[in-house]
Design a protein around this motif. Structure first.
Motif, PDB file in Angstrom:
ATOM      1  N   THR A  77      33.653  29.823   3.600  1.00 44.85           N
ATOM      2  CA  THR A  77      33.193  28.454   3.336  1.00 44.85           C
ATOM      3  C   THR A  77      34.347  27.468   3.521  1.00 44.85           C
ATOM      4  OG1 THR A  77      31.568  29.238   1.746  1.00 44.85           O
ATOM      5  CG2 THR A  77      32.189  26.932   1.579  1.00 44.85           C
ATOM      6  N   CYS A  78      35.497  27.796   2.941  1.00 43.63           N
ATOM      7  CA  CYS A  78      36.664  26.894   3.014  1.00 43.63           C
ATOM      8  C   CYS A  78      37.138  26.718   4.456  1.00 43.63           C
ATOM      9  CB  CYS A  78      37.806  27.435   2.160  1.00 43.63           C
ATOM     10  SG  CYS A  78      37.467  27.329   0.409  1.00 43.63           S
ATOM     11  N   LEU A  79      37.249  27.836   5.178  1.00 44.87           N
ATOM     12  CA  LEU A  79      37.706  27.731   6.563  1.00 44.87           C
ATOM     13  C   LEU A  79      36.656  27.024   7.415  1.00 44.87           C
ATOM     14  CD1 LEU A  79      39.419  31.194   7.146  1.00 44.87           C
ATOM     15  CD2 LEU A  79      40.494  29.005   6.658  1.00 44.87           C
ATOM     16  N   GLY A  80      35.376  27.266   7.092  1.00 45.82           N
ATOM     17  CA  GLY A  80      34.286  26.593   7.806  1.00 45.82           C
ATOM     18  C   GLY A  80      34.328  25.082   7.628  1.00 45.82           C
ATOM     19  N   LEU A  81      34.844  24.653   6.463  1.00 45.01           N
ATOM     20  CA  LEU A  81      34.966  23.201   6.203  1.00 45.01           C
ATOM     21  C   LEU A  81      36.316  22.657   6.700  1.00 45.01           C
ATOM     22  CD1 LEU A  81      33.522  23.133   2.556  1.00 45.01           C
ATOM     23  CD2 LEU A  81      32.412  22.208   4.602  1.00 45.01           C
ATOM     24  N   ARG A  82      37.075  23.503   7.337  1.00 42.21           N
ATOM     25  CA  ARG A  82      38.397  23.149   7.892  1.00 42.21           C
ATOM     26  C   ARG A  82      39.358  22.641   6.805  1.00 42.21           C
ATOM     27  NH1 ARG A  82      34.978  20.386  11.341  1.00 42.21           N
ATOM     28  NH2 ARG A  82      35.865  18.365  10.745  1.00 42.21           N
ATOM     29  N   LEU A  83      39.297  23.254   5.601  1.00 43.77           N
ATOM     30  CA  LEU A  83      40.186  22.815   4.521  1.00 43.77           C
ATOM     31  C   LEU A  83      41.602  23.319   4.770  1.00 43.77           C
ATOM     32  CD1 LEU A  83      37.997  23.466   1.328  1.00 43.77           C
ATOM     33  CD2 LEU A  83      38.209  21.386   2.673  1.00 43.77           C
TER      34      LEU A  83
ATOM     35  N   LYS B 207      44.881  23.344  -0.092  1.00 47.82           N
ATOM     36  CA  LYS B 207      43.656  22.995  -0.819  1.00 47.82           C
ATOM     37  C   LYS B 207      42.854  24.265  -1.141  1.00 47.82           C
ATOM     38  CE  LYS B 207      40.128  19.413  -0.775  1.00 47.82           C
ATOM     39  NZ  LYS B 207      39.634  18.242  -0.066  1.00 47.82           N
TER      40      LYS B 207
ATOM     41  N   LEU C 138      41.790  25.548  -4.834  1.00 49.83           N
ATOM     42  CA  LEU C 138      40.392  25.877  -5.165  1.00 49.83           C
ATOM     43  C   LEU C 138      40.286  27.304  -5.710  1.00 49.83           C
ATOM     44  CD1 LEU C 138      38.353  24.358  -2.190  1.00 49.83           C
ATOM     45  CD2 LEU C 138      38.056  23.816  -4.600  1.00 49.83           C
TER      46      LEU C 138
ATOM     47  N   PHE D  80      35.661  34.272  13.221  1.00 48.61           N
ATOM     48  CA  PHE D  80      35.830  35.345  12.238  1.00 48.61           C
ATOM     49  C   PHE D  80      35.545  36.735  12.810  1.00 48.61           C
ATOM     50  CE2 PHE D  80      34.602  31.648   9.544  1.00 48.61           C
ATOM     51  CZ  PHE D  80      35.793  31.533   8.854  1.00 48.61           C
TER      52      PHE D  80
ATOM     53  N   ILE E 258      35.123  22.664  14.846  1.00 51.34           N
ATOM     54  CA  ILE E 258      33.961  23.472  14.435  1.00 51.34           C
ATOM     55  C   ILE E 258      33.717  23.296  12.937  1.00 51.34           C
ATOM     56  CG2 ILE E 258      33.038  25.819  14.259  1.00 51.34           C
ATOM     57  CD1 ILE E 258      34.953  26.594  16.550  1.00 51.34           C
ATOM     58  N   MET E 259      32.470  23.092  12.578  1.00 47.91           N
ATOM     59  CA  MET E 259      32.060  23.132  11.172  1.00 47.91           C
ATOM     60  C   MET E 259      31.131  24.319  11.045  1.00 47.91           C
ATOM     61  SD  MET E 259      30.407  22.831   8.341  1.00 47.91           S
ATOM     62  CE  MET E 259      28.864  22.964   9.209  1.00 47.91           C
ATOM     63  N   PHE E 260      31.504  25.284  10.189  1.00 51.10           N
ATOM     64  CA  PHE E 260      30.711  26.500  10.038  1.00 51.10           C
ATOM     65  C   PHE E 260      30.199  26.640   8.607  1.00 51.10           C
ATOM     66  CE2 PHE E 260      31.023  31.181   8.937  1.00 51.10           C
ATOM     67  CZ  PHE E 260      29.805  31.536   9.494  1.00 51.10           C
ATOM     68  N   GLN E 261      28.911  26.789   8.458  1.00 52.04           N
ATOM     69  CA  GLN E 261      28.340  27.037   7.126  1.00 52.04           C
ATOM     70  C   GLN E 261      27.817  28.464   7.085  1.00 52.04           C
ATOM     71  OE1 GLN E 261      25.668  24.041   5.304  1.00 52.04           O
ATOM     72  NE2 GLN E 261      24.368  25.728   4.691  1.00 52.04           N
ATOM     73  N   PRO E 262      28.495  29.352   6.308  1.00 51.68           N
ATOM     74  CA  PRO E 262      28.059  30.749   6.284  1.00 51.68           C
ATOM     75  C   PRO E 262      26.706  30.927   5.599  1.00 51.68           C
ATOM     76  CG  PRO E 262      29.877  30.411   4.750  1.00 51.68           C
ATOM     77  CD  PRO E 262      29.665  29.123   5.468  1.00 51.68           C
TER      78      PRO E 262
ATOM     79  N   ALA F 138      29.794  28.928  -0.499  1.00 54.10           N
ATOM     80  CA  ALA F 138      30.240  28.831  -1.894  1.00 54.10           C
ATOM     81  C   ALA F 138      29.995  27.432  -2.434  1.00 54.10           C
ATOM     82  CB  ALA F 138      31.727  29.170  -1.977  1.00 54.10           C
TER      83      ALA F 138
ATOM     84  N   GLY G 259      34.965  18.507   2.103  1.00 55.98           N
ATOM     85  CA  GLY G 259      35.487  18.643   3.465  1.00 55.98           C
ATOM     86  C   GLY G 259      35.847  17.324   4.139  1.00 55.98           C
TER      87      GLY G 259
ATOM     88  N   THR H 196      31.321  16.717   6.344  1.00 51.35           N
ATOM     89  CA  THR H 196      32.589  17.242   6.906  1.00 51.35           C
ATOM     90  C   THR H 196      32.709  16.829   8.367  1.00 51.35           C
ATOM     91  OG1 THR H 196      32.555  19.117   5.396  1.00 51.35           O
ATOM     92  CG2 THR H 196      33.884  19.368   7.389  1.00 51.35           C
TER      93      THR H 196
END
Lengths: 217, 206
Positions: free
Chosen positions: A120-126, A130, A134, B49, B63-67, B71, B84, B129
């Motif tokens: 989730t964090c990497l997907g949001l490019r955090l 940060k 978290l 991934f 890229i914006m990825f929502q698994p 979480a 984000g 995001t």
């Protein structure tokens, strides 16, 4: 039976609180990052480290005390500092016991939370900083539990502090060694009173920590 | 923006699918396939991934990825939604929360929301995001069918500037988003019309 002097009890109680809190705080500063490191990946080295740390949670206190004793004794590597039979030596001995406990209790939580939030964090490019903040926030309950488990072990510990502290009245005598001393002298009422005080101290600090352990949000 | 060159995707020893050459540009592409065909693995591959066993692919842009199980963090709904954003903008966040029906819960702890509401929140967070390529893994799985269609329309309007791939199970929802879709069938990934995908599913049921 000798009656307990109030100033004697206060001095022992004060030293117990100082030594235990110092060893727990220093152990947390090392044990929590160590737990984080252990949770990082599944490399063989880290797997072996996890086994070693888990095994070290059962280290007999006397053995931990003996290691610090040989380190601080006059002919030991740190003998020149003359730290044996001082509260500093007692803190060191307790740290050897408490660090593995904090790391071993904390790392499974770090692993689970990391797995839950990582994508989730990497997907949001955090950014990494940060993500780390978290992770700590999400593991707050586990961190407090780990530290309090370590504190519980430190405050009840007697073998190591006896060995490296020497149980010197007014200098290195803490609650646990005082209880032993009073029992040895046949002053059972005093021993029970000190034991009760130690139990109260431990419960009070655990209740206080409970405020941070619960989910505030 | 996404270029796929003859990949073979595996999960462990299991071969999921192969593909020919597929190029995707701005637009919405529902990703359709039965359970276990490799939708999640494909999206995780595009997000970086997972690696294909052979072939290559490239993704240009942020890229914006929502698994599949995003979480939700132990903070307020608003805090989660803004997580984000590079520059936190409360007003636009509240606007998006309002659009998906979560405005009244903005200051409530996010974990007190129902699973479906949490999924709406994650959708909000992903939209806020931003990015050039949006990858959603079953973003409507816990949302009732009627709301899923409304949210699909909303997602389409909000991500119209980007390339969006979303794994969905409802062909009706897929049709609302696009006329084309990515279909995984019989171990092959293809780009086809939704009608062709529908025909395939009818055949597979028969």
């Amino acid at each position: 039976m000798n009656e307990l002097n109030i100033s004697y009890v206060v001095q022992i109680l004060g030293l117990t609180v100082c030594v235990t809190l110092a060893s727990t705080a220093l152990s947390a500063m090392i044990g929590l990052p160590l737990g984080y490191l252990l949770s990082m990946s599944k490399t063989p080295v880290l797997r072996r480290m996890r086994s070693v740390i888990s095994a070290m949670t059962g280290i007999p206190p006397v053995v931990a005390g003996l290691c610090i004793y040989f380190l601080l004794t006059r002919n030991g590597p740190l003998g020149g500092f003359r730290l044996l039979y001082s509260p500093f030596a007692m803190v060191m001995a307790q740290m050897v016991i408490v660090i593995p406990i904090i790391a071993a209790v904390a790392y499974p939580s770090f692993m689970k939370v990391r797995a839950d939030i990582h994508e989730t964090c990497l997907g949001l490019r955090l950014p990494k900083a940060k993500i780390f903040r978290l992770l700590l926030r999400e593991c707050r309950t586990a961190c407090v539990s780990a530290v309090m488990t370590g504190f519980g072990r430190a405050v009840s510990e007697v073998g190591a502090v006896m060995l490296v502290g020497g149980n010197i009245a007014g200098r290195t005598r803490v609650m646990t060694t005082a209880v032993l001393t009073e029992t040895g002298r046949g002053n059972y009422a005093n021993a029970m009173l000190l034991g009760g005080l130690l139990l109260t101290l431990s419960l009070a600090l655990n209740l206080f920590a409970g405020r941070f352990r619960g989910e505030h949000d | 923006m996404i270029s796929i060159r003859g990949i073979e995707l595996r999960f462990g020893e299991r071969v999921l699918f192969r593909s020919g050459n597929i190029d995707l540009t701005v637009g919405a592409y529902p990703l359709i396939g039965l359970n276990g065909t490799g939708k999640t693995t494909f999206l995780r591959m595009l997000a970086g991934f997972h690696k294909p066993a052979s072939g290559s692919f490239s993704v240009n842009g942020d890229i914006m990825f929502q698994p599949q199980k995003p979480a939700v963090f132990g903070m307020s709904v608003l805090g989660n939604a803004m997580l984000g954003m590079n520059i936190r903008d409360r007003d636009s966040t509240l606007e998006v929360l309002s659009d998906v029906g979560l405005a009244e819960f903005a200051h409530a702890p996010a974990r007190t929301l129902s699973v479906g509401e949490q999924q709406r929140l994650c959708l909000c967070r992903s939209i806020l995001t931003g990015g050039d390529v949006f990858l959603f893994d079953e973003p409507f799985s816990a949302i009732d069918l009627n709301s899923a269609d409304i949210l699909a329309d909303y997602l389409k309007s909000k991500c119209s500037h980007a390339l969006t791939i979303l794994a969905v199970h409802s062909l009706k929802t897929a049709r609302r988003m696009s006329e084309k879709c990515l279909l995984i069938r019989q171990g092959e990934l293809i780009l086809c019309d939704i009608d062709a995908a529908a025909a395939h599913f009818i055949r597979s049921i028969e």
